[in-house]
Design a protein around this motif. Structure first.
Motif, PDB file in Angstrom:
ATOM      1  N   LEU A 273       2.568  11.766  31.664  1.00 19.03           N
ATOM      2  CA  LEU A 273       1.252  11.169  31.879  1.00 19.03           C
ATOM      3  C   LEU A 273       0.309  12.135  32.598  1.00 19.03           C
ATOM      4  O   LEU A 273      -0.877  12.217  32.269  1.00 19.03           O
ATOM      5  N   GLU A 276      -0.685  14.825  29.943  1.00 20.82           N
ATOM      6  CA  GLU A 276      -1.370  14.435  28.715  1.00 20.82           C
ATOM      7  C   GLU A 276      -2.511  13.446  28.908  1.00 20.82           C
ATOM      8  O   GLU A 276      -3.176  13.090  27.925  1.00 20.82           O
ATOM      9  N   SER A 277      -2.740  12.984  30.118  1.00 21.73           N
ATOM     10  CA  SER A 277      -3.817  12.019  30.334  1.00 21.73           C
ATOM     11  C   SER A 277      -4.574  12.359  31.610  1.00 21.73           C
ATOM     12  O   SER A 277      -4.126  13.166  32.419  1.00 21.73           O
ATOM     13  N   ASP A 278      -5.737  11.729  31.757  1.00 22.53           N
ATOM     14  CA  ASP A 278      -6.503  11.896  32.997  1.00 22.53           C
ATOM     15  C   ASP A 278      -6.442  10.624  33.842  1.00 22.53           C
ATOM     16  O   ASP A 278      -7.324  10.363  34.668  1.00 22.53           O
ATOM     17  N   ALA A 279      -5.394   9.820  33.637  1.00 21.87           N
ATOM     18  CA  ALA A 279      -5.238   8.588  34.417  1.00 21.87           C
ATOM     19  C   ALA A 279      -5.163   8.909  35.902  1.00 21.87           C
ATOM     20  O   ALA A 279      -4.534   9.904  36.297  1.00 21.87           O
ATOM     21  N   ARG A 312      -0.499  18.568  37.806  1.00 24.38           N
ATOM     22  CA  ARG A 312      -1.487  18.302  36.746  1.00 24.38           C
ATOM     23  C   ARG A 312      -2.405  19.499  36.563  1.00 24.38           C
ATOM     24  O   ARG A 312      -2.687  19.896  35.428  1.00 24.38           O
TER      25      ARG A 312
END
Length: 317
Positions: A273, A276-279, A312
């Motif tokens: 996560l 692969e995401s900007d959560a 990240r």
């Protein structure tokens, strides 16, 4: 939740690549090491896998499959003594996902499907770590019928060049990875069962864990609901075992305790996560079962050696 498919999904970092290889003896091809896993399917004819180092060459025949877990450098040839040339597939259509390699010669014809899966090997699932470096699945009558049916489909698609081939072949190649691993799981579990009868020792390993009713159900629960505050007792109840019996059996088969594996899987999901995401970190923390961002960051750093934010930022470069 399908544990095998789920484990692979977090390791996939790109699409598969494949090439139709047609060669007539004498021929030899050199494959460099890759970041992932490589495979070869012998569609017609025979050849030899020539590993690097001191490994013995492996003879292959029509219907055989070899899977190289870490994508190590190797060769394929009509004979182990044949000189190797670099494997360099071409594409008539640059947009086609299927490459082509042709080696002309006066001798016997061999046709192969050669390719690679892009896998993140920095944090492989323990199931993948348990695989031998070279998995050889020979074409034995009555074994792995679905896998060999897929080989037949691939061969027909590559030979006939019908409309839609560029969509069908990559889909079959992607599915083949699961079929290869399923075949290995089946063979390994059967071998463990034979050894148990022969020497009386208990079975162990991920192949047995996935096929064990009690442990398999517990693993399915962990993968289906990683954020749930599982206890060992709850996981054991899913499989109809007492807490103590379940904990011992899980540790024996999987190689670590139930809660240790739960934490490992949670952190694996978290890493994906973050890559692969900007959560927000709070969302990532809740997704993997941590109500406190601080507690999540502490657990993540213990697992990866980096704070989530630094991880990240590093993955983005």
């Amino acid at each position: 939740m399908d544990v095998l498919a789920d484990a692979l999904s977090v390791m996939r970092v790109g699409t598969s690549a494949s090439a139709r290889t047609e060669a007539r003896a004498p021929w030899g091809l050199r494959f460099p090491a890759i970041n992932g896993a490589s495979f070869h399917v012998v569609l017609q004819g025979t050849c030899w896998l020539v590993p690097e180092g001191d490994r013995e060459p492996l003879p292959l025949t029509s219907g055989d499959i070899v899977f190289l877990r870490e994508g190590s450098a190797h060769g394929l040839a009509d004979d182990p003594a044949t000189q190797l040339a670099d494997f360099a597939p071409s594409r008539q259509d640059p947009s086609s996902p299927i490459g082509q390699v042709t080696v002309d010669g006066p001798g016997a014809r061999t046709m192969l499907l050669c390719g690679a899966y892009q896998l993140g090997n920095a944090r492989p699932h323990p199931l993948l770590r348990e695989l031998p470096e070279i998995v050889h699945l020979p074409a034995r009558p009555g074994r792995h019928g679905a896998l060999h049916s897929m080989i037949g489909l691939l061969g027909a698609e590559l030979d006939e060049r019908r409309p839609g081939r560029d969509g069908v072949v990559p889909a079959l190649v992607d599915a083949m990875l699961l079929y290869i691993l399923r075949a290995w799981v089946d063979d390994r579990a059967a071998e463990e069962a034979r050894q148990r009868v022969a020497d009386g020792r208990g079975p162990a390993g991920w192949a047995v864990a996935l096929t064990d009713p009690a442990i398999g159900r517990a693993l399915e629960g962990i993968h289906a609901e990683p954020a749930r505050p599982w206890t060992v007792e709850e996981l054991g109840t899913r499989g109809g075992l007492s807490r103590s019996v379940f904990a011992q059996r899980f540790t024996t088969l999987v190689g670590e305790s139930p809660l240790a594996y739960l934490t490992w899987w949670r952190m694996t999901i978290a890493g994906r996560l973050l890559r692969e995401s900007d959560a927000p970190l709070s969302t990532v923390a809740q997704t993997v079962g941590y109500s406190s961002e601080f507690a999540f960051a502490k657990a993540f750093k213990r697992e990866y050696g980096l704070a989530p934010g630094r991880y990240r930022r590093g993955a983005a470069h």
